[in-house]
Design a protein around this motif. Sequence first.
Motif, PDB file in Angstrom:
ATOM      1  N   UNK A  13       0.830  -1.219   0.000  1.00  0.00           N
ATOM      2  CA  UNK A  13       0.000   0.000   0.000  1.00  0.00           C
ATOM      3  C   UNK A  13       0.856   1.257   0.000  1.00  0.00           C
ATOM      4  N   UNK A  14       1.930   1.264   0.788  1.00  0.00           N
ATOM      5  CA  UNK A  14       2.823   2.426   0.817  1.00  0.00           C
ATOM      6  C   UNK A  14       3.465   2.639  -0.550  1.00  0.00           C
ATOM      7  N   UNK A  15       3.832   1.559  -1.219  1.00  0.00           N
ATOM      8  CA  UNK A  15       4.408   1.661  -2.564  1.00  0.00           C
ATOM      9  C   UNK A  15       3.387   2.247  -3.534  1.00  0.00           C
ATOM     10  N   UNK A  16       2.141   1.790  -3.473  1.00  0.00           N
ATOM     11  CA  UNK A  16       1.078   2.326  -4.335  1.00  0.00           C
ATOM     12  C   UNK A  16       0.889   3.827  -4.098  1.00  0.00           C
ATOM     13  N   UNK A  17       0.819   4.215  -2.826  1.00  0.00           N
ATOM     14  CA  UNK A  17       0.609   5.624  -2.491  1.00  0.00           C
ATOM     15  C   UNK A  17       1.786   6.486  -2.921  1.00  0.00           C
ATOM     16  N   UNK A  18       2.998   5.975  -2.737  1.00  0.00           N
ATOM     17  CA  UNK A  18       4.189   6.731  -3.132  1.00  0.00           C
ATOM     18  C   UNK A  18       4.225   6.916  -4.647  1.00  0.00           C
ATOM     19  N   UNK A  19       3.949   5.861  -5.382  1.00  0.00           N
ATOM     20  CA  UNK A  19       3.959   5.957  -6.848  1.00  0.00           C
ATOM     21  C   UNK A  19       2.863   6.894  -7.351  1.00  0.00           C
ATOM     22  N   UNK A  20       1.713   6.873  -6.717  1.00  0.00           N
ATOM     23  CA  UNK A  20       0.629   7.789  -7.095  1.00  0.00           C
ATOM     24  C   UNK A  20       1.032   9.243  -6.864  1.00  0.00           C
ATOM     25  N   UNK A  21       1.963   9.441  -5.921  1.00  0.00           N
ATOM     26  CA  UNK A  21       2.471  10.781  -5.615  1.00  0.00           C
ATOM     27  C   UNK A  21       3.702  11.132  -6.456  1.00  0.00           C
ATOM     28  N   UNK A  22       4.103  10.213  -7.328  1.00  0.00           N
ATOM     29  CA  UNK A  22       5.251  10.456  -8.186  1.00  0.00           C
ATOM     30  C   UNK A  22       6.588  10.143  -7.545  1.00  0.00           C
TER      31      UNK A  22
END
Length: 118
Positions: A13-22
């Motif tokens: 989930x942290x990886x998904x959120x970080x990638x969504x934030x660029x």
Amino acid sequence: MHELSIATAIIERADELARADGTDAVSTVTVRVGELAGVVPDALGFAFEVARDGTALAGAQLVVEQVPAQAWCGPCAEEFPVGMPPFFWCPRCDQPSNDLRCGRELEITGIEPSRASA
């Protein structure tokens, strides 16, 4: 040890959120863990270190904020600590409570990108 599956879910989930934030690398993940969540913070930290290898969070640190369990007593209008093992009787008026206000949390509250990717 179910903490490993929880750590894996936090990393995903942290990886998904970080990638969504660029962001493609994370330095810190902060989570809140309630006293009654059934998670051992030290075991979660160890599991996180094992599960993060080979992911975008390979160098990330896990910060665990522990949340004490608190219940609400309606007759007293008073919040009181539940403790572990949980005891849902108001220490002020000696009445039972079924209103748990906090202590079951298991949530990501912050993700800090690595300086190199910020």
